[in-house]
Design a protein around this motif. Structure first.
Motif, PDB file in Angstrom:
ATOM      1  N   UNK A   1      15.579  71.123  45.980  1.00  0.00           N
ATOM      2  CA  UNK A   1      15.513  69.745  46.467  1.00  0.00           C
ATOM      3  C   UNK A   1      14.132  69.152  46.247  1.00  0.00           C
ATOM      4  N   UNK A   2      13.083  69.951  46.485  1.00  0.00           N
ATOM      5  CA  UNK A   2      11.721  69.469  46.252  1.00  0.00           C
ATOM      6  C   UNK A   2      11.486  69.186  44.770  1.00  0.00           C
ATOM      7  N   UNK A   3      11.968  70.084  43.905  1.00  0.00           N
ATOM      8  CA  UNK A   3      11.825  69.867  42.473  1.00  0.00           C
ATOM      9  C   UNK A   3      12.575  68.639  42.003  1.00  0.00           C
ATOM     10  N   UNK A   4      13.757  68.427  42.561  1.00  0.00           N
ATOM     11  CA  UNK A   4      14.558  67.248  42.200  1.00  0.00           C
ATOM     12  C   UNK A   4      13.855  65.971  42.637  1.00  0.00           C
ATOM     13  N   UNK A   5      13.292  65.970  43.858  1.00  0.00           N
ATOM     14  CA  UNK A   5      12.609  64.775  44.367  1.00  0.00           C
ATOM     15  C   UNK A   5      11.351  64.475  43.559  1.00  0.00           C
ATOM     16  N   UNK A   6      10.567  65.503  43.258  1.00  0.00           N
ATOM     17  CA  UNK A   6       9.336  65.293  42.488  1.00  0.00           C
ATOM     18  C   UNK A   6       9.647  64.809  41.079  1.00  0.00           C
ATOM     19  N   UNK A   7      10.728  65.310  40.492  1.00  0.00           N
ATOM     20  CA  UNK A   7      11.087  64.877  39.140  1.00  0.00           C
ATOM     21  C   UNK A   7      11.351  63.378  39.090  1.00  0.00           C
ATOM     22  N   UNK A   8      11.904  62.832  40.173  1.00  0.00           N
ATOM     23  CA  UNK A   8      12.182  61.394  40.197  1.00  0.00           C
ATOM     24  C   UNK A   8      10.908  60.572  40.365  1.00  0.00           C
ATOM     25  N   UNK A   9       9.868  61.144  40.931  1.00  0.00           N
ATOM     26  CA  UNK A   9       8.596  60.422  41.009  1.00  0.00           C
ATOM     27  C   UNK A   9       7.887  60.398  39.655  1.00  0.00           C
ATOM     28  N   UNK A  10       8.165  61.384  38.822  1.00  0.00           N
ATOM     29  CA  UNK A  10       7.519  61.481  37.511  1.00  0.00           C
ATOM     30  C   UNK A  10       8.341  60.791  36.428  1.00  0.00           C
ATOM     31  N   UNK A  11       9.651  60.662  36.633  1.00  0.00           N
ATOM     32  CA  UNK A  11      10.539  60.182  35.577  1.00  0.00           C
ATOM     33  C   UNK A  11      10.239  58.777  35.045  1.00  0.00           C
ATOM     34  N   UNK A  12       9.824  57.796  35.865  1.00  0.00           N
ATOM     35  CA  UNK A  12       9.488  56.497  35.278  1.00  0.00           C
ATOM     36  C   UNK A  12       8.417  56.598  34.194  1.00  0.00           C
ATOM     37  N   UNK A  13       7.370  57.376  34.468  1.00  0.00           N
ATOM     38  CA  UNK A  13       6.322  57.587  33.459  1.00  0.00           C
ATOM     39  C   UNK A  13       6.862  58.381  32.280  1.00  0.00           C
ATOM     40  N   UNK A  14       7.672  59.372  32.558  1.00  0.00           N
ATOM     41  CA  UNK A  14       8.256  60.190  31.503  1.00  0.00           C
ATOM     42  C   UNK A  14       9.146  59.354  30.585  1.00  0.00           C
ATOM     43  N   UNK A  15       9.985  58.494  31.140  1.00  0.00           N
ATOM     44  CA  UNK A  15      10.858  57.630  30.343  1.00  0.00           C
ATOM     45  C   UNK A  15      10.033  56.671  29.492  1.00  0.00           C
ATOM     46  N   UNK A  16       8.948  56.145  30.082  1.00  0.00           N
ATOM     47  CA  UNK A  16       8.116  55.202  29.326  1.00  0.00           C
ATOM     48  C   UNK A  16       7.497  55.882  28.117  1.00  0.00           C
ATOM     49  N   UNK A  17       6.988  57.085  28.293  1.00  0.00           N
ATOM     50  CA  UNK A  17       6.379  57.810  27.178  1.00  0.00           C
ATOM     51  C   UNK A  17       7.418  58.195  26.133  1.00  0.00           C
ATOM     52  N   UNK A  18       8.593  58.605  26.577  1.00  0.00           N
ATOM     53  CA  UNK A  18       9.649  58.973  25.643  1.00  0.00           C
ATOM     54  C   UNK A  18      10.138  57.753  24.862  1.00  0.00           C
ATOM     55  N   UNK A  19      10.268  56.615  25.534  1.00  0.00           N
ATOM     56  CA  UNK A  19      10.709  55.396  24.856  1.00  0.00           C
ATOM     57  C   UNK A  19       9.659  54.898  23.863  1.00  0.00           C
TER      58      UNK A  19
END
Length: 380
Positions: free
Chosen positions: A120-138
């Motif tokens: 659950x902690x890993x899932x929650x932290x991944x969502x805090x990082x994902x906006x930046x991750x999506x921006x870099x991937x895009x």
């Protein structure tokens, strides 16, 4: 189940493993689902780049996520078994008092709770990082294919809820199987193991210490495997994390490296904890017999160096073979992808780190056991 402070620290290690696995897998799987959803809108001139992005997700999920998953499953199943075996006298007392086997086994649900907390902690932290991750991937897609961040309940179920329920069930079943033994056998502990010869010859005899060392490792073949797996995890995860910097963004390269180092440290720590804990009585027995702490450590833990370094070598070969296949074969038709080759300098650095860490942990644990009273060790 009553959980001691030592057990709580080890459960924290289990939560860390689950955290790392879910953090990486959720980010790339979520992005992969969203990226595939926009496949129909990709123009013909961007088809090759789009395919490269999809393959990159597959590579990272298979290499990093797959290795994390393998590590998590093996270490969790092993620790469940050793923890239940270590606490079998407590279970035996409960069984003697009339508690049913399923009733006692159900107390082991705590393992699933540890997985739940970490996942659950890993899932929650991944969502805090994902906006930046999506921006870099895009940005890497050069505007040709841009995935929009969306929530996928199936991933929450597959990465958090299902593993937690699965490991709770596995731990309960393992406990139930072990509880099939008579209550008296459980209270006495693991009496099925072959007893190590305790008839000590003249003081300082090399033959006795050698015989004792081989008896210890033969008695604890499962622990020897766990030590080898700890070396495997350290080798594969550190070298893989450092090698992935050329095949992922700086953010993901740093994240994979950090996760690899954390997981390597946790796996090595858990393996050494299990080995020393499983041999504390052997060390205490030699100490009472008049041997020095150095002789106790070498005779009881010395031969575990062999599986540890074999595991390290296998881990290096594994990460090289996996990355070589995924990069040099999967990305063979893409000219801008660097060819992967074995990095001997990196291998030497990781080997030095492993040697220092392994020897330091061994010395520290032997010192701690040596400072512990024999009465306390034998009563545990």
């Amino acid at each position: 189940m009553v959980v001691s402070f030592k057990d709580g620290v080890k459960f924290f290690g289990i939560a860390v493993i689950s955290f790392c696995a879910v953090l990486v897998c959720n980010m790339f799987l979520n992005y992969d689902i969203d990226l595939r959803a926009v496949g129909a809108t990709v123009p013909a001139e961007g088809a090759e780049l789009y395919e490269a992005l999809l393959l990159n997700n597959v590579v990272v999920c298979a290499v990093a996520g797959g290795c994390l998953l393998l590590t998590s499953v093996v270490m969790l199943v092993f620790y469940i078994g050793t923890h239940i075996e270590k606490n079998s006298p407590k279970f035996g007392i409960l069984k003697a008092l009339g508690y049913g086997e399923w009733s006692i086994a159900a107390r082991c649900w705590v393992f699933g709770f540890c997985v739940l907390v970490g996942a659950a902690a890993g899932y929650a932290v991944s969502w805090t990082v994902m906006p930046t991750f999506y921006r870099l991937q895009n940005e890497g897609g050069a505007g040709i294919c841009e995935a929009a961040l969306r929530f996928h309940p199936a991933l929450l179920f597959a990465l958090v809820i299902l593993p937690s329920a699965l490991f709770s069930a596995v731990s309960i079943v393992i406990a139930y199987v072990k509880l099939k033994a008579p209550a008296l056998v459980l209270i006495r502990g693991n009496t099925s193991k072959e007893k190590i010869k305790k008839n000590k010859p003249a003081r300082g005899s090399k033959s006795f210490l050698t015989e004792f060392a081989f008896g210890v490792i033969n008695q604890n073949k499962t622990l020897a495997f766990f030590v080898a797996f700890g070396g495997f995890c350290f080798s594969s995860m550190t070298q893989m994390g450092l090698s992935m910097r050329d095949y992922a963004s700086n953010l993901m390269g740093g994240m994979i490296l950090t996760i690899g180092l954390v997981l390597a440290a946790v796996s090595l720590w858990l393996s050494m904890t299990a080995v020393v804990g499983g041999n504390a009585k052997n060390i205490a027995m030699l100490k009472v017999s008049g041997y020095t702490l150095k002789e106790c450590g070498l005779s009881v833990l010395g031969l575990y160096h062999i599986p540890a370094y074999i595991g390290f070598a296998v881990g290096a070969a594994y990460q090289y073979g996996l990355l070589s296949v995924m990069v040099n074969i999967v990305f063979a038709k893409f000219d801008d992808v660097p060819v992967y080759s074995f990095d001997w300098a990196l291998f030497a650095v990781c080997f030095a780190l492993f040697t220092v860490a392994y020897e330091a942990l061994t010395a520290a644990y032997v010192f701690v056991v040596g400072r512990t009273s024999v009465k306390k060790v034998m009563s545990e």
